[in-house]
Scaffold this motif. Structure first.
Motif, short mmCIF file in Angstrom:
data_model
loop_
_atom_site.label_atom_id
_atom_site.label_comp_id
_atom_site.label_asym_id
_atom_site.label_seq_id
_atom_site.Cartn_x
_atom_site.Cartn_y
_atom_site.Cartn_z
N ASN A 369 0.80 -1.23 0.00
CA ASN A 369 0.00 0.00 0.00
C ASN A 369 0.83 1.28 0.00
OD1 ASN A 369 -1.39 -2.28 0.99
ND2 ASN A 369 -3.05 -1.01 1.71
N HIS A 370 2.01 1.25 0.63
CA HIS A 370 2.83 2.47 0.68
C HIS A 370 3.37 2.82 -0.70
CE1 HIS A 370 2.92 3.51 4.92
NE2 HIS A 370 3.13 2.27 5.23
N ASN A 393 2.48 8.43 4.29
CA ASN A 393 1.47 8.23 5.33
C ASN A 393 2.03 7.35 6.43
OD1 ASN A 393 -1.16 9.36 5.12
ND2 ASN A 393 -1.52 8.18 3.27
N LYS A 395 0.50 4.20 8.35
CA LYS A 395 -0.64 3.30 8.18
C LYS A 395 -0.71 2.32 9.34
CE LYS A 395 -0.44 3.46 3.11
NZ LYS A 395 -1.65 4.19 2.79
N PHE A 404 -5.68 -3.69 6.39
CA PHE A 404 -5.51 -2.25 6.56
C PHE A 404 -6.57 -1.71 7.52
CE2 PHE A 404 -4.26 1.96 5.41
CZ PHE A 404 -5.42 2.71 5.35
N ASN A 407 -5.33 5.33 7.84
CA ASN A 407 -4.17 6.19 7.58
C ASN A 407 -4.08 7.27 8.65
OD1 ASN A 407 -3.02 5.21 5.23
ND2 ASN A 407 -4.45 6.29 3.92
#
Length: 513
Positions: A369-370, A393, A395, A404, A407
């Protein structure tokens, strides 16, 4: 004398008062208008059953027994056409159906009677087969139910009852239950932290820091190639250890033995015996600078991560490399261990986080995701969750599969370090010397700190490389680029009145990715 506040503070206080005033009504539904609800039901009935108008006529003998409460858990009156009579009625689509309760019936609609449950079921069985209708049996209500509940507020239904339309011609079920308005979580109040001690002694950037399990002293590693041990209570230097030939990038003290482990940009991983203050073991294998290390909490295993894109698992006693964790495509910046699965978590400059199976030495999950390098990972001491820090971010994730959570946005800098305590205070330290403090549960940023550099340093030497809470979690220690260690503590004099949570619900929307 009246204390003067900035316009910014006054605006946020006003917002807080407004929110507190109306928070009780936040999730309350708007009362239903009966007339418009009837019209809505009529339209839904016509739309859902439009596709059965071609069905052949079906006849059935029906004897209704009992009063209005028979088969109706609500005690509402049933449609007057089927009370106390023995009927032979027709379920057919060739004549118009009554549009809903309370609607005047014409000569055409009077011949139609309320279908019973059995009639509705046989009608549903006769419908053309469709894949979506095959799994409709589990929640679909009868036509009779729909007519009986038309115009009744959905909130009056007993729990567990689902009012759903019988599926018609392959259309999806449409649930008639209004969605509950989402409630905004209010952050827990945390007292602000204040700087109360600056410790100097290193001759280079302080790159890493660790507190020993007994909470008596702490250890730092620096770009001056030394490891220094400091008294936690007084901040005095107790000992300096030399042996590394380049910057020391990681230190950790074992809770299971009197050992200190260190690693550095000289590719070396050392084990120091603190009774003799000497190196007793070297762990050879990394092909480039070693950026971080961690000890397993329950077994004698050391994990290190390196610029050679691997993490290595070492047996502390035999010095053997148990596994080489390969899979990252760039330098591995951080590694963390825990007793529960997944036992090893790594963050890398390839922007991914990997959760590893310690026994097999293989990746369980890769989190992509990053968008930028992941330089910091921290595990929550109580919850089965963790956080990762990157310039895009911070997370939060859920173990074991890395689902997840949310954020934490706003710390727009290169985040080098994260720390969290049992109270739910998350600290992020960045390359530009800023430190943000967050409420773990809601992701609310309750304090921002930018401490001044020590006299004689350039402003560009403002940077936080590592931070850690002591074992009592009442002190926060940061390792900085101005060659100092700064110690913070909670402000005992602060209260929720003097430092209100100036929080707007919009800030705390949980963004996905």
């Amino acid at each position: 004398e009246v204390q003067k506040h900035s316009v910014h503070t006054l605006v946020f206080r006003s917002l807080k008062r407004t929110h507190d005033m109306f928070v009780a009504d936040n999730a309350k539904p708007i009362p239903l208008d009966e007339e418009s609800h009837k019209v809505k039901m009529a339209v839904k009935l016509r739309t859902e059953y439009g596709s059965v108008l071609h069905m052949p006529t079906l006849k059935e003998n029906l004897r209704e027994k009992g009063g209005p409460n028979t088969g109706d858990p609500y005690g509402h009156k049933q449609y007057s056409g089927n009370q106390g009579q023995e009927l032979e009625y027709v379920v057919t689509g060739t004549h118009p159906y009554p549009s809903g309760p309370g609607v005047a019936l014409t000569a055409d609609t009077k011949v139609q009677r309320m279908p019973s449950e059995s009639a509705a079921q046989s009608l549903a069985v006769a419908l053309p087969a469709s894949p979506s209708r095959l799994d409709a049996n589990r929640t679909a209500a009868g036509v009779g139910d729909i007519y009986r509940h038309a115009g009744i507020s959905e909130r009056s239904q007993p729990p567990g009852m689902s009012v759903a339309m019988v599926e018609a011609g392959g259309n999806k079920n449409s649930a008639l239950v209004p969605k509950k308005a989402p409630t905004m979580p209010k952050p827990q109040w945390h007292p602000p932290w204040k700087l109360y001690r600056v410790i100097s002694g290193h001759l280079g950037w302080v790159r890493c820091i660790a507190v020993e399990p007994g909470n008596q002293w702490f250890v730092t590693g620096s770009a001056d190639r030394t490891i220094k041990i400091w008294d936690l209570a007084s901040g005095k230097l107790k000992l300096s250890l030399t042996g590394h030939i380049s910057t020391v990038r990681g230190v950790i003290v074992s809770a299971r033995s009197p050992y200190l482990f260190s690693c550095g940009e000289d590719k070396q991983v050392k084990c120091w015996d603190l009774e003799y203050n000497k190196v007793i073991r070297h762990y050879h294998g990394h092909l480039s600078a070693v950026y971080g290390l961690d000890l397993h909490p329950t077994i004698d295993v050391l994990v290190t991560c390196s610029r050679d894109s691997t993490a290595r698992i070492w047996d502390v006693r035999t010095k053997a490399s148990v596994h080489t964790l390969s899979g990252h495509t760039n330098a591995v910046a951080t590694v963390k261990c825990q007793a529960a699965e997944p036992q090893i978590i790594t963050g890398s400059h390839d922007t991914t986080i990997r959760l590893w199976d310690l026994v097999a030495g293989k990746t369980r999950v890769t989190l992509t995701n990053h968008k930028k390098s992941v330089r910091a990972v921290v595990l929550h001491p109580r919850h089965y969750t963790f956080a990762s820090g990157s310039p895009d971010n911070i997370k939060q994730w859920k173990f074991p599969d890395g689902n997840f959570i949310q954020n934490l946005s706003g710390h727009n800098a290169i985040i080098n370090t994260l720390a969290v305590n049992s109270d739910g205070v998350l600290v992020s330290g960045a390359d530009n010397g800023t430190m943000h403090l967050w409420d773990w549960r809601t992701g609310y940023n309750f304090q921002r700190v930018h401490a001044a550099v020590q006299p004689g340093s350039l402003d560009s030497e403002s940077g936080i490389f590592a931070c850690v809470f002591d074992q009592s979690e009442s002190r926060l220690l940061t390792a900085e680029a101005d060659k100092t260690i700064k110690v913070y503590k909670e402000d005992d004099t602060a209260t929720e009145e003097t430092h209100p949570v100036s929080w707007k619900p919009e800030i705390i929307k949980r963004k996905r990715f």
